[in-house]
Design a protein around this motif. Sequence first.
Motif, PDB file in Angstrom:
ATOM      1  N   GLN A   8      -3.675  -1.437  -6.406  1.00 19.39           N
ATOM      2  CA  GLN A   8      -2.967  -0.381  -5.685  1.00 19.39           C
ATOM      3  C   GLN A   8      -1.737   0.156  -6.418  1.00 19.39           C
ATOM      4  O   GLN A   8      -1.047   1.044  -5.904  1.00 19.39           O
ATOM      5  CB  GLN A   8      -2.522  -0.907  -4.314  1.00 19.39           C
ATOM      6  N   ALA A   9      -1.452  -0.344  -7.600  1.00 20.78           N
ATOM      7  CA  ALA A   9      -0.170  -0.024  -8.235  1.00 20.78           C
ATOM      8  C   ALA A   9       0.020   1.468  -8.457  1.00 20.78           C
ATOM      9  O   ALA A   9       1.082   2.030  -8.153  1.00 20.78           O
ATOM     10  CB  ALA A   9      -0.026  -0.790  -9.551  1.00 20.78           C
ATOM     11  N   LEU A  10      -0.974   2.163  -9.009  1.00 22.23           N
ATOM     12  CA  LEU A  10      -0.795   3.583  -9.294  1.00 22.23           C
ATOM     13  C   LEU A  10      -0.774   4.423  -8.018  1.00 22.23           C
ATOM     14  O   LEU A  10      -0.043   5.423  -7.942  1.00 22.23           O
ATOM     15  CB  LEU A  10      -1.885   4.073 -10.243  1.00 22.23           C
ATOM     16  N   ALA A  11      -1.532   4.042  -7.013  1.00 25.62           N
ATOM     17  CA  ALA A  11      -1.441   4.724  -5.722  1.00 25.62           C
ATOM     18  C   ALA A  11      -0.032   4.559  -5.149  1.00 25.62           C
ATOM     19  O   ALA A  11       0.541   5.501  -4.569  1.00 25.62           O
ATOM     20  CB  ALA A  11      -2.478   4.163  -4.748  1.00 25.62           C
ATOM     21  N   ASN A  12       0.536   3.387  -5.335  1.00 25.87           N
ATOM     22  CA  ASN A  12       1.886   3.141  -4.852  1.00 25.87           C
ATOM     23  C   ASN A  12       2.919   3.935  -5.650  1.00 25.87           C
ATOM     24  O   ASN A  12       3.925   4.388  -5.102  1.00 25.87           O
ATOM     25  CB  ASN A  12       2.192   1.648  -4.906  1.00 25.87           C
ATOM     26  N   VAL A  13       2.674   4.101  -6.951  1.00 23.64           N
ATOM     27  CA  VAL A  13       3.551   4.954  -7.749  1.00 23.64           C
ATOM     28  C   VAL A  13       3.540   6.372  -7.188  1.00 23.64           C
ATOM     29  O   VAL A  13       4.602   7.012  -7.040  1.00 23.64           O
ATOM     30  CB  VAL A  13       3.124   4.956  -9.230  1.00 23.64           C
ATOM     31  N   LEU A  14       2.367   6.890  -6.880  1.00 23.91           N
ATOM     32  CA  LEU A  14       2.273   8.250  -6.347  1.00 23.91           C
ATOM     33  C   LEU A  14       3.062   8.368  -5.042  1.00 23.91           C
ATOM     34  O   LEU A  14       3.777   9.355  -4.829  1.00 23.91           O
ATOM     35  CB  LEU A  14       0.806   8.630  -6.124  1.00 23.91           C
ATOM     36  N   THR A  62       0.843  -1.190   0.000  1.00 23.23           N
ATOM     37  CA  THR A  62       0.000   0.000   0.000  1.00 23.23           C
ATOM     38  C   THR A  62       0.880   1.243   0.000  1.00 23.23           C
ATOM     39  O   THR A  62       2.086   1.176   0.273  1.00 23.23           O
ATOM     40  CB  THR A  62      -0.927   0.023   1.219  1.00 23.23           C
ATOM     41  N   ALA A  63       0.253   2.382  -0.287  1.00 20.02           N
ATOM     42  CA  ALA A  63       1.015   3.619  -0.436  1.00 20.02           C
ATOM     43  C   ALA A  63       1.797   3.973   0.829  1.00 20.02           C
ATOM     44  O   ALA A  63       2.940   4.427   0.753  1.00 20.02           O
ATOM     45  CB  ALA A  63       0.064   4.756  -0.812  1.00 20.02           C
ATOM     46  N   GLY A  64       1.199   3.761   1.983  1.00 17.94           N
ATOM     47  CA  GLY A  64       1.913   4.054   3.224  1.00 17.94           C
ATOM     48  C   GLY A  64       3.158   3.204   3.384  1.00 17.94           C
ATOM     49  O   GLY A  64       4.216   3.684   3.827  1.00 17.94           O
ATOM     50  N   GLN A  65       3.058   1.930   3.017  1.00 16.61           N
ATOM     51  CA  GLN A  65       4.214   1.042   3.106  1.00 16.61           C
ATOM     52  C   GLN A  65       5.313   1.445   2.129  1.00 16.61           C
ATOM     53  O   GLN A  65       6.499   1.360   2.450  1.00 16.61           O
ATOM     54  CB  GLN A  65       3.781  -0.395   2.820  1.00 16.61           C
ATOM     55  N   VAL A  66       4.914   1.875   0.948  1.00 10.56           N
ATOM     56  CA  VAL A  66       5.898   2.270  -0.061  1.00 10.56           C
ATOM     57  C   VAL A  66       6.703   3.466   0.430  1.00 10.56           C
ATOM     58  O   VAL A  66       7.938   3.472   0.397  1.00 10.56           O
ATOM     59  CB  VAL A  66       5.207   2.589  -1.400  1.00 10.56           C
TER      60      VAL A  66
END
Length: 303
Positions: free
Chosen positions: A219-225, A188-192
Amino acid sequence: MAGLPSAITVYEVGPRDGLQNEAEPVPTAVKAELVRRLLAAGLPVVEATSFVHPRWVPQLADAGELLDTLAGDLGDAARDLPVLVPNERGLDRALERGCRHVAVFGSATETFAQRNLNRSWDQQFAMFAPVVERALAAGADVRAYVSMCFGDPWEGDVDPDRVVETGQRLLAMGATQLSLGDTIGVGTAGQVGDLVRRFVAAGTPVDRLALHFHDTYGQALANVLAGLLAGVTTYDASAGGLGGCPYAESATGNLATEDLLWFCRGLGIDTGVDLDAVVAASAWLADARGRPSPSAVVRALTG
């Protein structure tokens, strides 16, 4: 949005990571044409294949034939196409063809190291050390992948400190870039953001990091952000969203190159890549495979 880079590098992995999990091997001529089309679209890096033993990944058994075909088309430029080399024998085959860019594929977890490499987590570094040393001595650079950075189908959640330790050991060997992979797409984005900050706090320059996402949970694009906001400017993607991992059944398709390009266009981030040309390449490949593209953007622009 504030805090975003003005440009990123898209590291295309479709011909290797995207096609390694196909039920039936894709003809060499089709693979070569895909590489040519992706290069023509302006992708700065196209990972061509892997010199893995055919018994383990039969879909890439034609690695040598593919590079020979591309050398006939591209001349010396074919030597700049990255290839994955799992061990010293794979490196030998890559160096025989003059490859200038090679990659090794490590694991952040014990179980996946055993299943994918037939080595323990600690033993994998002894296997990679001579590969990296010899590649650098031959004038090639080395990219290091770290798989299972956020979750492992057998072990569950992965300790981010173990990921940092894995990556730093590979960088210490001489790897020039580290690609952090969400192999089963559970991150998830927080983990990234947290993982990137841990690497930076441990002394790793953010420009040495790349991110490799799968879209299992959307979740890929959220993780990119999250990665962009943390300062990472290299992202792996696969044309048409192809791919998975033959040794992790829960690993679904990679982040689609087209979806990443559309996302970056909306944020005003330059990629230097022709989106329409990549869509056309993926649509052509979908026709050749006889199956629709998994990419949402490809489906939207060709539907």
